[in-house]
Design an enzyme around this catalytic site. Sequence first.
Site, PDB file in Angstrom:
ATOM      1  N   TYR A  14       0.852  -1.201   0.000  1.00 51.53           N
ATOM      2  CA  TYR A  14       0.000   0.000   0.000  1.00 51.53           C
ATOM      3  C   TYR A  14       0.882   1.243   0.000  1.00 51.53           C
ATOM      4  CZ  TYR A  14      -3.681  -3.185   1.816  1.00 51.53           C
ATOM      5  OH  TYR A  14      -4.566  -4.218   2.016  1.00 51.53           O
TER       6      TYR A  14
ATOM      7  N   LEU B  96     -17.426  -3.685   2.373  1.00 52.18           N
ATOM      8  CA  LEU B  96     -18.396  -2.726   1.842  1.00 52.18           C
ATOM      9  C   LEU B  96     -18.395  -2.694   0.314  1.00 52.18           C
ATOM     10  CD1 LEU B  96     -18.030   0.244   4.363  1.00 52.18           C
ATOM     11  CD2 LEU B  96     -19.880  -1.424   4.209  1.00 52.18           C
TER      12      LEU B  96
ATOM     13  N   GLY C 166     -17.527   0.385  -1.611  1.00 53.80           N
ATOM     14  CA  GLY C 166     -18.470   1.461  -1.336  1.00 53.80           C
ATOM     15  C   GLY C 166     -19.886   1.182  -1.783  1.00 53.80           C
TER      16      GLY C 166
ATOM     17  N   LEU D 102     -21.936  -1.062  -0.796  1.00 52.20           N
ATOM     18  CA  LEU D 102     -22.806  -1.375   0.339  1.00 52.20           C
ATOM     19  C   LEU D 102     -22.949  -0.219   1.322  1.00 52.20           C
ATOM     20  CD1 LEU D 102     -21.751  -5.090   0.911  1.00 52.20           C
ATOM     21  CD2 LEU D 102     -23.875  -4.233  -0.114  1.00 52.20           C
ATOM     22  N   THR D 103     -22.512   0.965   0.926  1.00 53.32           N
ATOM     23  CA  THR D 103     -22.853   2.171   1.688  1.00 53.32           C
ATOM     24  C   THR D 103     -24.154   2.773   1.177  1.00 53.32           C
ATOM     25  OG1 THR D 103     -21.702   3.712   0.209  1.00 53.32           O
ATOM     26  CG2 THR D 103     -20.395   2.706   1.991  1.00 53.32           C
ATOM     27  N   GLY D 104     -24.601   2.304   0.006  1.00 54.20           N
ATOM     28  CA  GLY D 104     -25.826   2.828  -0.591  1.00 54.20           C
ATOM     29  C   GLY D 104     -25.620   4.040  -1.469  1.00 54.20           C
ATOM     30  N   LYS D 105     -24.358   4.438  -1.676  1.00 55.58           N
ATOM     31  CA  LYS D 105     -24.114   5.669  -2.444  1.00 55.58           C
ATOM     32  C   LYS D 105     -24.228   5.460  -3.951  1.00 55.58           C
ATOM     33  CE  LYS D 105     -19.913   7.320  -2.708  1.00 55.58           C
ATOM     34  NZ  LYS D 105     -18.563   7.805  -2.307  1.00 55.58           N
TER      35      LYS D 105
END
Length: 314
Positions: free
Chosen positions: A51, A209, A212, A214-217
Site C-alpha cells: 500500500y 463494503l 463502497g 454497500l454504503t448505498g451511495k
Amino acid sequence: MAKLGRTDIEIYPLVLGTNTFGWNTEEAEAHAVLDAFTAAGGNLIDTADVYSAWAPGNVGGESETVIGTWLAKHRDTQAMVATKVSQHPEFKGLTAANIRAAAEASLKRLGTEVIDLYYAHFDDEETPLEETVGAFNDLANEGTIRHIGISNYSPERVREWLDITERHGYARPVALQPKYSLVSRSTFEPGLRDLAVAEDLSALPYHALASGFLTGKYRTEADLKQSIRGDSAARHLNPSGLAIIEKLDQIAQARGVAIASVALAWTRTRPGIAAPIAGARTADQLGPLLASAELELTRDEADELTALSDVIGA
C-alpha cells in the site's frame, strides 16, 4: 469482542483498513482517522507493504510509513498493527529470504520492533509452501512477529499450511483474511468458513463494503461517477445488488443507523467472522463504521439479508 484465533487477544468488532493512507489520505488526516478509531476502542490496524504502490509517484510502503509516524507519537497505544508480505515491488513472492527482508523493511517503516500480525498476502505457488511456513515460524520464534495470518489462500492451501505446522511443530496461524461481503461470498463460503470454524482461525474479511457499493451511495449509473471506486462498484449495480441495498436501507432506517453500519454488522453474524475490515479516507467518514461495532442485528434482519445474498449466488 472476538478472540484472535486461539490467543487471549480480544479484537474490537471493526478492523481499520488503511490502503488509502499515503495515497488519497494525507498524513495529517490519516492520523486523525487513527486517533478517532483508537479513541473509540479500536485496537487492530490493517495495512500491507504494497500500500499504495499503485498510486502515481508511490513505491509501496506509504501506508506503513504514515502509521509509523502516528505510532511514534503514541508509544503507549494498545493498538496492534497487521501488515502483509508478497506484493511489494521490491519484495515479490514468499521465499524465506524475501519474507525476512520484507519484514525488516516493514519494521523500519513502522518504527517498531515487532509486527503484531503478519500475513502472507497472496499465495506464491512457485515457492514450496514448507519454505514459506518455515520462514514465518522463524520470525515468530525470534520475536520479529507475534502472530501469523493467511490472506487470499484457497481452502486447500490453508489446510496444507496447517498440516505443515502440525507436522513440524511450527507456530500456527491465528487469522484468515478473505474477500467477503453481502455481494461477494464465494471466496469464503463454504470452504474457508468451515476451516475457520473448525481450526479456530479468526476471519477478518476485506472488501466488506464492496468498494463502497454497500454504503448505498451507488444506485444509478450516474452515481458511479462520484468516486474513483465507482468502476469497482459497478459490477454490483444490478437488480439483485439493488435489492440488497433496499433491504439494508429498510433496516438502517428502522434502527437509526447508516446503511454501511448494517452491512458491516451483518458480516459479524456469519460463522467464522471475527470482525470486518473497513477504511475511512477521512475522520468524518469513520462514524458509520464505528457504529457498526455497536450494532447487533436481530436473527430475522440477518436472515433476510443472507437470503437476498444467496439469491445472487455471490
